[in-house]
Design an enzyme around this catalytic site. Structure first.
Site, PDB file in Angstrom:
ATOM      1  N   GLY A  11      -8.139  48.895 -26.625  1.00  0.00           N
ATOM      2  CA  GLY A  11      -8.421  50.326 -26.617  1.00  0.00           C
ATOM      3  C   GLY A  11      -8.883  50.834 -25.265  1.00  0.00           C
ATOM      4  N   ASN A  12      -9.576  49.961 -24.487  1.00  0.00           N
ATOM      5  CA  ASN A  12     -10.063  50.390 -23.171  1.00  0.00           C
ATOM      6  C   ASN A  12      -8.928  50.658 -22.197  1.00  0.00           C
ATOM      7  OD1 ASN A  12      -9.581  47.441 -23.101  1.00  0.00           O
ATOM      8  ND2 ASN A  12     -10.305  47.620 -20.992  1.00  0.00           N
ATOM      9  N   LYS A 129     -13.844  49.199 -43.041  1.00  0.00           N
ATOM     10  CA  LYS A 129     -13.443  49.690 -41.714  1.00  0.00           C
ATOM     11  C   LYS A 129     -13.742  51.183 -41.587  1.00  0.00           C
ATOM     12  CE  LYS A 129     -11.218  49.306 -37.726  1.00  0.00           C
ATOM     13  NZ  LYS A 129     -11.695  48.448 -36.621  1.00  0.00           N
ATOM     14  N   LYS A 214      -5.341  45.066 -35.103  1.00  0.00           N
ATOM     15  CA  LYS A 214      -4.251  44.976 -34.119  1.00  0.00           C
ATOM     16  C   LYS A 214      -4.027  43.571 -33.594  1.00  0.00           C
ATOM     17  CE  LYS A 214      -5.539  45.635 -30.146  1.00  0.00           C
ATOM     18  NZ  LYS A 214      -6.131  44.805 -29.055  1.00  0.00           N
ATOM     19  N   LYS A 276     -10.492  38.855 -31.997  1.00  0.00           N
ATOM     20  CA  LYS A 276      -9.600  38.397 -30.930  1.00  0.00           C
ATOM     21  C   LYS A 276      -9.535  36.870 -30.890  1.00  0.00           C
ATOM     22  CE  LYS A 276     -10.779  42.498 -28.247  1.00  0.00           C
ATOM     23  NZ  LYS A 276      -9.624  43.273 -28.729  1.00  0.00           N
TER      24      LYS A 276
END
Length: 313
Positions: A11-12, A129, A214, A276
């Site tokens: 997102g960054n 979420k 994601k 991640k």
């Protein structure tokens, strides 16, 4: 033979801390990310790009809600679909520009991507979420009553809607993406983790109001494509033990088993590095060769082993 890499853009890479997320800001950030990826293309890599959509899907939901008296509303899965196109457009034009700047002539395309989830996934019974804006308690309770939303208090900042985050089972456009890669075209796909869909008993595909992580769906796609390298872009140069503590220690190289042990020791929080690392482990254990976790600006150095965290079998 050219090697293939799947790069999961964080997102960054589009909206950074302290930014409002204007289209101008997102475009500038996308160009910076695209510049790093274009350098990989120049080295001979075939590239698949996936990306998050957290802020954008929240904005899409807010627009839909506030315009409800004027126009038709969007369900969550439809908001994921629209942001795939929106962000794909931003990234695709940025990639076109940056490739042209280094005299590379490559086609770039965006593929709207659906991901199959299980209607019986336990996540649907325990939505966790948070999405969308914050509400006052009275407004949140009214939405729960009228719309059937699940609502939680979020960090004392107000109340938010929470939705399910089920496990991804199958990327429905996998074969299409494979064929595009064979044509040596750069692919942007699986935006926001993919549009969550459920297959009904008669085979019909219907949307599901959920959010897919994601990185987890990117690992699934990376395995399906058989890529040589899975890159997870984040906001740090590498993965750390004891992150932001006095005894912080970087991890230059580790096996999947070692990363799992660190994870079990509590080094990777669920809200940040945890998914991640879990996705990297899943990729390796499902036949993947190598994962690199780093920030987009270090991509070239990470390929040379100068920075980043490399995860192997």
């Amino acid at each position: 033979m050219p090697k293939t890499a799947l790069i999961a853009v964080g997102g960054n890479s589009l909206i950074r801390a302290g930014e409002r997320g204007t289209l101008q800001e997102q475009s500038a950030n996308a160009h910076a990310t695209a510049r790093a990826i274009a350098n990989m293309v120049a080295l001979g890599w075939k590239i698949v790009i996936t990306h998050g959509n957290g802020p954008q899907v929240g904005a899409a939901l807010l627009r839909s809600e506030r315009a409800a008296a004027e126009v038709y509303t969007h369900t969550l899965d439809m908001c994921v679909a629209t942001t795939q196109s929106e962000i794909g457009y931003i990234l695709q034009t940025a990639m076109d520009d940056e490739l042209r700047n280094i005299n590379l002539h490559k086609f770039v395309t965006t593929v709207p991507t659906m991901v199959l989830v299980d209607s019986d996934d336990p996540a649907f019974k325990n939505p966790t979420k948070p999405i969308g804006p914050f509400y006052l308690k009275e407004i949140a309770e009214e939405k729960k009553r009228l719309l059937g939303w699940d609502i939680v208090e979020d960090a004392a900042r107000g109340y938010r809607r929470v939705v399910a985050s089920p496990e991804p089972m199958q990327v429905l456009e996998l074969d299409i993406i494979k064929k595009i890669i064979e044509l040596d075209i750069i692919v942007i796909a699986l935006g926001g983790g993919g549009i969550p869909v459920i297959k009904q008993p008669d085979g019909k595909i219907v949307g599901s109001e959920a959010v897919i992580d994601k990185d987890r769906s990117s690992a699934l796609l990376a395995n399906g494509l058989g890529v040589d390298l899975f890159i997870i872009s984040t906001d740090t140069d590498q993965v750390y033990l004891n992150y932001k503590k006095r005894n912080q220690e970087g991890i230059p190289v580790a096996t999947a088993d070692e990363m799992e042990r660190y994870h079990q020791e509590g080094h990777f929080p669920a809200g940040s590095m945890g998914p991640k690392v879990e996705s990297a482990i899943n990729f390796i254990r499902n036949g993947g060769r190598e994962v690199i976790i780093t920030s987009y600006e270090y991509l070239t150095d990470a390929l040379e082993g100068k920075v980043g965290t490399k995860i192997i079998k």
